[in-house]
Design an enzyme around this catalytic site. Sequence first.
Site, PDB file in Angstrom:
ATOM      1  N   ASP A 194      39.554  48.753  43.366  1.00 23.53           N
ATOM      2  CA  ASP A 194      38.982  47.473  42.975  1.00 23.53           C
ATOM      3  C   ASP A 194      38.556  47.612  41.511  1.00 23.53           C
ATOM      4  O   ASP A 194      38.350  48.685  40.992  1.00 23.53           O
ATOM      5  CB  ASP A 194      37.799  47.101  43.890  1.00 23.53           C
ATOM      6  CG  ASP A 194      37.438  45.632  43.744  1.00 23.53           C
ATOM      7  OD1 ASP A 194      36.714  45.110  44.596  1.00 23.53           O
ATOM      8  OD2 ASP A 194      37.918  44.993  42.775  1.00 23.53           O
ATOM      9  N   TRP A 195      38.391  46.522  40.871  1.00 18.11           N
ATOM     10  CA  TRP A 195      38.118  46.452  39.442  1.00 18.11           C
ATOM     11  C   TRP A 195      37.243  47.599  38.910  1.00 18.11           C
ATOM     12  O   TRP A 195      36.052  47.652  39.201  1.00 18.11           O
ATOM     13  CB  TRP A 195      37.420  45.117  39.132  1.00 18.11           C
ATOM     14  CG  TRP A 195      37.366  44.855  37.679  1.00 18.11           C
ATOM     15  CD1 TRP A 195      36.415  45.290  36.802  1.00 18.11           C
ATOM     16  CD2 TRP A 195      38.300  44.110  36.906  1.00 18.11           C
ATOM     17  NE1 TRP A 195      36.692  44.851  35.542  1.00 18.11           N
ATOM     18  CE2 TRP A 195      37.854  44.129  35.564  1.00 18.11           C
ATOM     19  CE3 TRP A 195      39.493  43.432  37.191  1.00 18.11           C
ATOM     20  CZ2 TRP A 195      38.540  43.487  34.538  1.00 18.11           C
ATOM     21  CZ3 TRP A 195      40.162  42.797  36.168  1.00 18.11           C
ATOM     22  CH2 TRP A 195      39.692  42.832  34.864  1.00 18.11           C
TER      23      TRP A 195
END
Length: 740
Positions: free
Chosen positions: A269-270
């Site tokens: 994820d980011w």
Amino acid sequence: MSTRQSTAGAFIALERDPRIEELLGRMTLAEKIGQMSQVESPGQPLPEDFLQALRAGRIGAVLNEVDVEAVNELQRIAVQESRLGIPLLVGRDVIHGFRTIFPIPLGQAASWNPELVRNAARVAAAEAATAGINWTFAPMLDVTRDPRWGRIAESLGEDPCLAGRLGAAMVEGFQGDDLAGPAALAACAKHFAGYGACESGRDYNTTNIPESELRNVHLRPFRAALDSGARTVMTSFSDLNGIPASANEFLLRRVLREEWAFDGFVVSDWASIGELRIHGLTASDRESALAAAAAGVNMEMASTTYRDHLAGLVEAGMLDEVTIDDLVMAILQVKFDLGLFQRPSRRPGKLPSPACEEHLSAAREAALQSAVLLKNDKSVLPLAAEAIERVAVIGPLADAPYEQLGTWVFDGDPALSVTPLAAIRERLGDERVSRVQAMETSRSRSRARFEAAKRAVESADVAILFIGEESILSGEAHSRADIGLPGNQAQLVRELRTTGKPVVAVVLAGRPLTLGDIVDDVDAILYAWHPGTMAGPAIADLLFGSESPSGKLPVTFPRMVGQVPIYYAQKNTGRPPAPDRIVHIDDIDALAPQTSLGMTAFHLDAGFEPLWPFGYGLSYTTFEYADLELSAALMTGNEPLTVAVTVTNTGRRQGTEVVQLYLRDLVGSLTRPVRELKGFRRVPLEPGQSQRVEFRLTPADLAFHGRDMRLAAEPGDFHVWVGGDSGATLGAAFRFEETD
Ligand code: GLC
């Protein structure tokens, strides 16, 4: 065929296309690492360093580029101007629609309709593909029992069975029958795993989940999504039992690859790989890159630890290039399966135009089936349009084209929104609709316009009050400690009550709100969540009876936030509360002796029951359940057992009931929930019509990860119940015994 030495030493043979193996054989280490890097599009005009990285094959995927010409140019450069011409993955959060916005996933879950959810994902994929997108970061499969968590809005609710069935349907909708088709997107099961258990519902917070709970609750929807073919998985930001998901070998190697034989790829994820250092799991980005690659994260989103350190780690002998090869193969395989090597660019002309009539109609149906009728005293609903002289439409969310779309809507177009006010005016005519917003936003504290609102209601036959939360109050990083109505909305409700006119509350929100303090001040409550583009027509259809509400709660509604976590599939405890022994804090006698209130599991100021339970929802008609029968009293071996019940529409209007099957395993090697959803079905019935509904239970439905963590059904006594919500009372018992 490539094989892989897993951390456990076992070799796992994976089917890889020989063309992928051949391509890998020609790649340099730098090009391999390029495939493992996803970079946010810098927008137009593309900066020179970005172009150079593309041409050098140092970028394998981009995200957040939605201009199809720009995407096609990126693909052209990657394919025609790099040494090996490997096309790009183009990712985007297409969570509940692209241009046409459907209800938030929590709202779609309230439809309990896999076909509807699958079609919504299909529409979203078709629209997103017109922008050149080929990968969506959805479905979000985090099970959560904490409405303080803003991301409950993106979830499919509190139950692994419901979330699994609907999540699998979303995957099928996004990926279609042919992943290489023009309107298919690779799906991404996220956030792996346990994110929904973040402490205090505070986003990104720590999770501590026993392995049995992780396997029996949080992992189940992911397994269902992967069984339906999801090609990618995204790790969660969260620290799971001390090891953040992006470096968690138990999750990514043991469960995902070794137990589930997952052959797609995992994206972080980011910047969550870069955040490993902030968690305090590593001391540097170099250590973070090593930890994530060794754990099995194929692709790094947004942060650049892979690009900066993987080559050095390989050269230093700290990371085997075989591990890199293995991680890259999975990425190339997905690109291959998407057909990107044959057709890197999408031709939007061949796709349905976004927000076409078919799509808007699908969004309206989804909004219709997502709304849940929670209260309807004296059958104040449906409103008889022909008998009404005037309605007063009150509140900040009646005419909010952007807010009704809900959270995670990057590409939705508020100009397409049909608001509830517009739809009510359309239906009744302007002259019969008076409108007072009364509050600037849901958070306003001013009561300056309350008098005007009261006067409008006094001169109308009925008040339709739109209350709740704006979209910004739920979603990522938007958790709330108090989940009541924001601002002075509750006061507005109470003041409208003084008019003596019927008050219908329509709630737009991204989470369950604690409505205990206003529930007695309104005659009806229609919970519409954030219903998307076609909120207005759907809500008007329901309010005026063109359609009957059929939604059921996918999540428990607490009376007050102090009850959280509160959910139906709870454990019995050694001291379950007896409903007739609950003493409310206001009713305790002075000098009450220490043990006079009963020593059981309840709150003195809230009891132990929710305001509304999981699976609850009213209709404009009524349903009756009778003649529950089991095909046998003993289930043995793999013999299925059939549960049959007759459901009758005992009212005067057509309605659709969501028939729900719950099971209890009375004794287990680990204590078991008092109920677990095992089946459900939407059953439309005309007035007076009955239908025999059958469910099929097999030992697989009884199976859970027991004390030894093995997935198995344990012999013993079971109860089943069938009804219209998790408090169903029509039940029967059976026994399960293994055959020798
Ligand atoms: C976000 C979210 C994730 C999303 C990703 C890309 O922070 O956690 O769900 O897919 O970044 O936007």
